[in-house]
Scaffold this motif. Structure first.
Motif, PDB file in Angstrom:
ATOM      1  N   LEU A 114    -103.297  18.927   3.378  1.00 14.76           N
ATOM      2  CA  LEU A 114    -102.571  17.547   3.379  1.00 14.76           C
ATOM      3  C   LEU A 114    -101.635  17.618   4.603  1.00 14.76           C
ATOM      4  O   LEU A 114    -101.435  16.374   5.301  1.00 14.76           O
ATOM      5  N   ALA A 115    -100.968  18.563   4.555  1.00 18.02           N
ATOM      6  CA  ALA A 115     -99.941  18.586   5.813  1.00 18.02           C
ATOM      7  C   ALA A 115    -100.473  18.464   6.967  1.00 18.02           C
ATOM      8  O   ALA A 115    -100.063  17.868   8.058  1.00 18.02           O
ATOM      9  N   VAL A 116    -101.676  19.147   7.329  1.00 22.08           N
ATOM     10  CA  VAL A 116    -102.156  19.065   8.703  1.00 22.08           C
ATOM     11  C   VAL A 116    -102.669  17.843   8.896  1.00 22.08           C
ATOM     12  O   VAL A 116    -103.040  17.276   9.900  1.00 22.08           O
ATOM     13  N   THR A 117    -103.497  17.307   7.918  1.00 16.90           N
ATOM     14  CA  THR A 117    -104.212  16.091   8.012  1.00 16.90           C
ATOM     15  C   THR A 117    -102.913  15.034   8.610  1.00 16.90           C
ATOM     16  O   THR A 117    -103.317  14.071   9.190  1.00 16.90           O
ATOM     17  N   GLU A 118    -101.767  15.176   7.674  1.00 18.42           N
ATOM     18  CA  GLU A 118    -100.752  14.146   7.893  1.00 18.42           C
ATOM     19  C   GLU A 118    -100.410  14.252   9.419  1.00 18.42           C
ATOM     20  O   GLU A 118    -100.007  13.317  10.009  1.00 18.42           O
ATOM     21  N   LEU A 119     -99.925  15.583   9.732  1.00 24.48           N
ATOM     22  CA  LEU A 119     -99.571  15.878  11.083  1.00 24.48           C
ATOM     23  C   LEU A 119    -100.740  15.467  12.309  1.00 24.48           C
ATOM     24  O   LEU A 119    -100.327  14.750  13.259  1.00 24.48           O
ATOM     25  N   ARG A 120    -102.069  15.528  11.918  1.00 24.77           N
ATOM     26  CA  ARG A 120    -102.785  14.968  12.924  1.00 24.77           C
ATOM     27  C   ARG A 120    -102.865  13.383  13.010  1.00 24.77           C
ATOM     28  O   ARG A 120    -102.745  12.693  14.026  1.00 24.77           O
ATOM     29  N   ALA A 121    -102.620  12.848  11.880  1.00 22.57           N
ATOM     30  CA  ALA A 121    -102.869  11.251  11.767  1.00 22.57           C
ATOM     31  C   ALA A 121    -101.316  10.653  12.515  1.00 22.57           C
ATOM     32  O   ALA A 121    -101.194   9.767  13.393  1.00 22.57           O
ATOM     33  N   ILE A 122    -100.030  11.467  12.363  1.00 19.05           N
ATOM     34  CA  ILE A 122     -98.941  11.128  13.135  1.00 19.05           C
ATOM     35  C   ILE A 122     -99.037  11.194  14.457  1.00 19.05           C
ATOM     36  O   ILE A 122     -98.569  10.591  15.323  1.00 19.05           O
ATOM     37  N   ALA A 123     -99.506  12.412  14.917  1.00 14.58           N
ATOM     38  CA  ALA A 123     -99.897  12.485  16.274  1.00 14.58           C
ATOM     39  C   ALA A 123    -100.744  11.498  17.114  1.00 14.58           C
ATOM     40  O   ALA A 123    -100.727  11.182  18.126  1.00 14.58           O
ATOM     41  N   ALA A 124    -101.966  11.134  16.383  1.00 13.86           N
ATOM     42  CA  ALA A 124    -102.733   9.976  16.727  1.00 13.86           C
ATOM     43  C   ALA A 124    -101.966   8.702  16.954  1.00 13.86           C
ATOM     44  O   ALA A 124    -102.372   8.083  18.004  1.00 13.86           O
TER      45      ALA A 124
END
Length: 149
Positions: free
Chosen positions: A53-63
């Motif tokens: 979930l953390a990596v998914t959220e980091l990717r969303a924030i970066a996008a």
């Protein structure tokens, strides 16, 4: 380069990951372990994460940052124990101009702190620990010695 790591963060690798000949500015943020927290000496910080979930959220924030400022983003957060002076988190953002690079970098670190399921525990020099949510374990007290203020 977006993710979690158990090893020291390579700042140069983050900068390389966002380098772009079309971008004239690269902004970075590096968060390090402070020597003192709440007027108590600190030995280290410990980080735990809900990895997927953390990596998914980091990717969303970066996008989101990429879309808002036309930025390229790299962000890495440590897991495990991080000694005083060592980086716990690093963000690099490149954009055509410096205001966009700064804005994207700040957005990523602020949103990471607010949204990513990454938890921080302070390990005090006296052996006590404090979670960011205020939960404490005073090992010195548990072992029968006088608690430190």
């Amino acid at each position: 380069m977006i993710g979690l790591t158990d090893t020291p963060i390579d700042h140069a690798a983050l900068v390389a990951a966002v380098s772009d000949p079309e971008h004239g500015g690269i902004a970075t943020f590096i968060g390090t372990t402070r020597r003192e927290s709440d007027e108590r000496p600190v030995a280290a910080l410990r980080y735990e994460a809900y990895d997927e979930l953390a990596v998914t959220e980091l990717r969303a924030i970066a996008a989101e940052a990429a879309g808002a400022w036309g930025a390229r983003i790299a962000v890495v957060h440590r897991r495990g124990e991080v000694a005083v002076g060592e980086p716990s988190v690093a963000v690099a953002a490149s954009a055509r101009h410096r205001p966009a690079a700064f804005a994207a970098c700040r957005y990523v670190i602020d949103e990471l702190k607010a949204r990513a399921p990454i938890w921080k525990q302070t390990v005090h020099a006296d052996g006590g620990t404090t979670w960011i949510d205020g939960c404490t374990t005073d090992h010195a007290h548990v072992q029968g010695s006088t608690p430190h203020a």
